[in-house]
Design an enzyme around this catalytic site. Structure first.
Site, PDB file in Angstrom:
ATOM      1  N   GLY A  99     -12.718  -4.197   1.465  1.00 13.70           N
ATOM      2  CA  GLY A  99     -14.023  -3.606   1.631  1.00 13.70           C
ATOM      3  C   GLY A  99     -14.612  -2.457   0.197  1.00 13.70           C
TER       4      GLY A  99
ATOM      5  N   ARG B   5       0.799  -1.632   0.128  1.00 15.85           N
ATOM      6  CA  ARG B   5       0.204   0.011   0.012  1.00 15.85           C
ATOM      7  C   ARG B   5       0.787   1.608  -0.472  1.00 15.85           C
ATOM      8  NH1 ARG B   5      -4.783  -2.473   3.761  1.00 15.85           N
ATOM      9  NH2 ARG B   5      -6.962  -2.730   2.136  1.00 15.85           N
TER      10      ARG B   5
ATOM     11  N   GLY C 125      -6.186  -5.337   1.645  1.00 14.11           N
ATOM     12  CA  GLY C 125      -4.415  -5.318   2.584  1.00 14.11           C
ATOM     13  C   GLY C 125      -3.781  -6.681   2.665  1.00 14.11           C
TER      14      GLY C 125
ATOM     15  N   LYS D 252     -12.745  -9.906   8.479  1.00 13.89           N
ATOM     16  CA  LYS D 252     -13.465  -8.370   8.870  1.00 13.89           C
ATOM     17  C   LYS D 252     -15.376  -8.683   8.311  1.00 13.89           C
ATOM     18  CE  LYS D 252     -10.070  -4.803   7.952  1.00 13.89           C
ATOM     19  NZ  LYS D 252      -9.301  -4.114   7.285  1.00 13.89           N
TER      20      LYS D 252
HETATM   21  N1  ADP Z   1     -10.277 -18.787   9.808  1.00 15.47           N
HETATM   22  C1  ADP Z   1      -9.761 -17.555  10.520  1.00 15.47           C
HETATM   23  N2  ADP Z   1      -9.971 -17.390  11.819  1.00 15.47           N
HETATM   24  C2  ADP Z   1      -9.503 -15.810  12.317  1.00 15.47           C
HETATM   25  N3  ADP Z   1      -8.893 -15.209  11.572  1.00 15.47           N
HETATM   26  C3  ADP Z   1      -8.995 -15.442  10.253  1.00 15.47           C
HETATM   27  C4  ADP Z   1      -9.271 -16.808   9.734  1.00 15.47           C
HETATM   28  N4  ADP Z   1      -9.459 -16.825   8.495  1.00 15.47           N
HETATM   29  C5  ADP Z   1      -7.935 -16.090   8.148  1.00 15.47           C
HETATM   30  N5  ADP Z   1      -8.530 -14.670   8.832  1.00 15.47           N
HETATM   31  C6  ADP Z   1      -7.470 -13.729   9.214  1.00 15.47           C
HETATM   32  O1  ADP Z   1      -8.414 -12.238   8.046  1.00 15.47           O
HETATM   33  C7  ADP Z   1      -7.180 -11.257   7.965  1.00 15.47           C
HETATM   34  C8  ADP Z   1      -7.450 -10.595   7.021  1.00 15.47           C
HETATM   35  O2  ADP Z   1      -8.569 -10.196   6.505  1.00 15.47           O
HETATM   36  P1  ADP Z   1      -9.370  -8.964   6.460  1.00 15.47           P
HETATM   37  O3  ADP Z   1      -8.825  -7.560   6.367  1.00 15.47           O
HETATM   38  O4  ADP Z   1     -10.987  -8.604   6.737  1.00 15.47           O
HETATM   39  O5  ADP Z   1      -9.327  -9.422   4.454  1.00 15.47           O
HETATM   40  P2  ADP Z   1      -8.574  -8.032   3.836  1.00 15.47           P
HETATM   41  O6  ADP Z   1      -7.341  -7.213   4.479  1.00 15.47           O
HETATM   42  O7  ADP Z   1      -7.836  -8.918   2.740  1.00 15.47           O
HETATM   43  O8  ADP Z   1      -9.536  -7.766   3.434  1.00 15.47           O
HETATM   44  C9  ADP Z   1      -5.825 -11.913   7.939  1.00 15.47           C
HETATM   45  O9  ADP Z   1      -4.918 -11.031   8.859  1.00 15.47           O
HETATM   46  C10 ADP Z   1      -6.107 -13.780   8.837  1.00 15.47           C
HETATM   47  O10 ADP Z   1      -5.746 -13.973   9.599  1.00 15.47           O
HETATM   48  O1  X15 Z   2      -7.425  -2.596   5.503  1.00 15.95           O
HETATM   49  C1  X15 Z   2      -8.334  -1.816   4.617  1.00 15.95           C
HETATM   50  O2  X15 Z   2      -9.599  -2.461   4.750  1.00 15.95           O
HETATM   51  P1  X15 Z   2      -9.762  -4.092   3.646  1.00 15.95           P
HETATM   52  O3  X15 Z   2      -9.108  -4.449   4.912  1.00 15.95           O
HETATM   53  O4  X15 Z   2     -10.993  -4.106   3.435  1.00 15.95           O
HETATM   54  O5  X15 Z   2      -9.084  -3.942   2.551  1.00 15.95           O
HETATM   55  C2  X15 Z   2      -8.479  -0.078   4.761  1.00 15.95           C
HETATM   56  O6  X15 Z   2      -7.201   0.393   5.565  1.00 15.95           O
HETATM   57  C3  X15 Z   2     -10.476   0.349   4.973  1.00 15.95           C
HETATM   58  O7  X15 Z   2      -9.573  -0.117   6.689  1.00 15.95           O
HETATM   59  P2  X15 Z   2     -11.121  -0.535   7.808  1.00 15.95           P
HETATM   60  O8  X15 Z   2     -11.987  -1.915   7.556  1.00 15.95           O
HETATM   61  O9  X15 Z   2     -10.344  -0.403   8.768  1.00 15.95           O
HETATM   62  O10 X15 Z   2     -11.496   1.400   7.549  1.00 15.95           O
END
Ligand code: ADP
Ligand code: X15
Length: 398
Positions: free
Chosen positions: A379, A37, A355, A202
């Site tokens: 998101g 990023r 991310g 998330k």
């Molecule tokens: N089964 C699980 N239990 C707990 N955490 C998990 C699980 N599967 C994935 N994760 C966690 O999800 C996190 C990423 O989630 P998220 O922020 O939603 O993805 P992104 O950043 O790609 O949008 C990672 O740090 C990973 O360790």
């Molecule tokens: O990591 C982010 O989003 P993402 O995990 O959905 O890619 C962005 O920096 C937004 O962060 P936020 O979901 O805490 O508002």
């Protein structure tokens, strides 16, 4: 919508310009484990500094509770940004206080200052427009123009994303424009089968997009921390796994709706169930329908990896957000690797967003050119794909 090119054409030499960037990088202590990023933010910053602007960057890191917290300081990010830019980046110790004001005032043409984590100020994420407005006023007081370049955060109606744009001449940065451009390709003349893969942690945020996605996709594969609320809604024990208890009814509704619409909703059939959350946690493969009460699912199992790969093999369009397991721990990275590999092997138009998802692709050593696009926003991409207006983009159109 005015863009960075318009701002550059107006002339920015000597002007203070606020850039909202998404510098929310994964950290291990103070070490950045993936600087994707930061790198993605460079072109906009460099175009501005190259034209003599005095660049002030606002960004967040993680989700601090609206007050300063050293764990979430942007210090490592300021250092990395400075290394990549080849010039010093001054980190203010606060968001809009004395330190920020003096950092901004001391900027010379072509120099860069980074405000401390904008979420150290509770007003940034407030639901109250007046509160957010007060912070946006303070931010606007530091500069004379605003460039929105934090694509990963444009789905957030937050002071430094949305409200500040209402107070300053505003411009879309190159990253926001490029990301929206690629994602638009996914929504227009989508080649089918169109498969969306969802995982990550998330859960609450991202469950919200499913209702709309069900009207658009042919298949929805659900892994990662997202899967357990679905398994529980089907009546299975999920032990200590991530669970969004308050959204079980909503998720039951998705299961019914998917069936009604003929959307294939594919859930894990086996998982790696661990005794605790940790890199060396003892674990075993168990059926997804019977996770022991004292265990937590930290990755999808080997049968699920094959199942998901088979559901991706004939896809023509794929969007993937959210790791399939806790990929940061080697023992639980296999599911994420398998899905990533399936995308690399397919000839679908494939976009990975988020991310951590983007970080996983790089950390697991998959070729970045094996994907059609790696997006900085998870998101934000999902909300775009579900057809929602993104507040941080909409506000730039005014
Ligand atoms: N089964 C699980 N239990 C707990 N955490 C998990 C699980 N599967 C994935 N994760 C966690 O999800 C996190 C990423 O989630 P998220 O922020 O939603 O993805 P992104 O950043 O790609 O949008 C990672 O740090 C990973 O360790
Ligand atoms: O990591 C982010 O989003 P993402 O995990 O959905 O890619 C962005 O920096 C937004 O962060 P936020 O979901 O805490 O508002």
């Amino acid at each position: 919508m005015k863009t960075l090119a318009d701002l550059l054409a107006e002339g920015v030499a000597g002007r203070r310009v606020l850039v909202r960037a998404d510098l929310n990088v994964p950290l291990d202590g103070e070490t950045i484990t993936d600087d994707g990023r930061v790198r993605a933010s460079l072109p906009t910053i460099q175009q501005l500094t190259g034209a003599g602007a005095r660049v002030v960057i606002a960004a967040h890191l993680g989700r601090p509770k609206g007050a300063p917290d050293p764990k979430f300081s942007l210090k490592p990010v300021a250092k990395r940004l400075g290394e990549l830019l080849g010039q010093d980046v001054k980190l203010a110790e606060d968001v809009t206080g004395e330190s920020a004001k003096s950092a901004v005032e001391s900027l010379r043409d072509g120099e860069v200052a980074l405000l401390e984590n904008i979420r150290f100020d509770a007003r940034e994420t407030s639901k109250d427009e007046a509160e957010r407005g007060a912070l946006a006023d303070e931010l606007a007081g530091l500069v004379t123009a605003f460039v929105s370049d934090g694509f990963g955060v444009v789905h957030r109606k937050q002071a430094s994303v949305y409200d500040v744009a209402k107070r300053l001449p505003h411009y879309a940065g190159g990253l926001v424009l490029a990301e929206v451009d690629v994602l638009r390709k996914l929504t227009e003349d989508t080649e089918r089968p169109y498969v969306v893969v969802l995982g990550g942690a998330k859960v609450s945020d991202k469950l919200g997009v499913i209702a709309n996605l069900l009207t658009k996709v042919d298949r929805l594969l659900i892994g990662g921390g997202m899967a357990y609320t679905f398994l529980k809604a089907q009546g299975h024990e999920v032990g200590q796994s991530l669970l969004q208890e308050d959204q079980l009814d909503q998720v039951s509704g998705f299961l019914t709706e998917a069936e009604k619409r003929g959307v294939e909703l594919v859930l894990p059939v086996d998982v790696l169930a661990a005794t605790e959350f940790g890199p060396d946690a003892p674990h075993e493969v168990v059926p997804a329908t019977g996770i022991p009460a004292d265990r937590q699912g930290l990755d999808i199992g080997p049968e699920t990896r094959e199942l998901f790969a088979s559901k991706l093999a004939d896809a023509k369009t794929v969007f993937w957000n959210g790791p399939m397991g806790v990929f940061e721990f080697e023992a639980f990275s296999g599911g994420t690797r398998a899905v990533a590999q399936a995308l690399v092997d397919s000839d679908a138009f494939s976009v990975v967003g988020g991310g951590d998802s983007a970080a996983a692709v790089r950390q697991l050593g998959l070729p970045e050119d094996g994907f059609s696009h790696i997006s900085t926003g998870g998101g934000a991409s999902l909300e775009f794909l579900e057809g929602k207006e993104l507040p941080g983009v909409l506000v730039l159109e005014d």
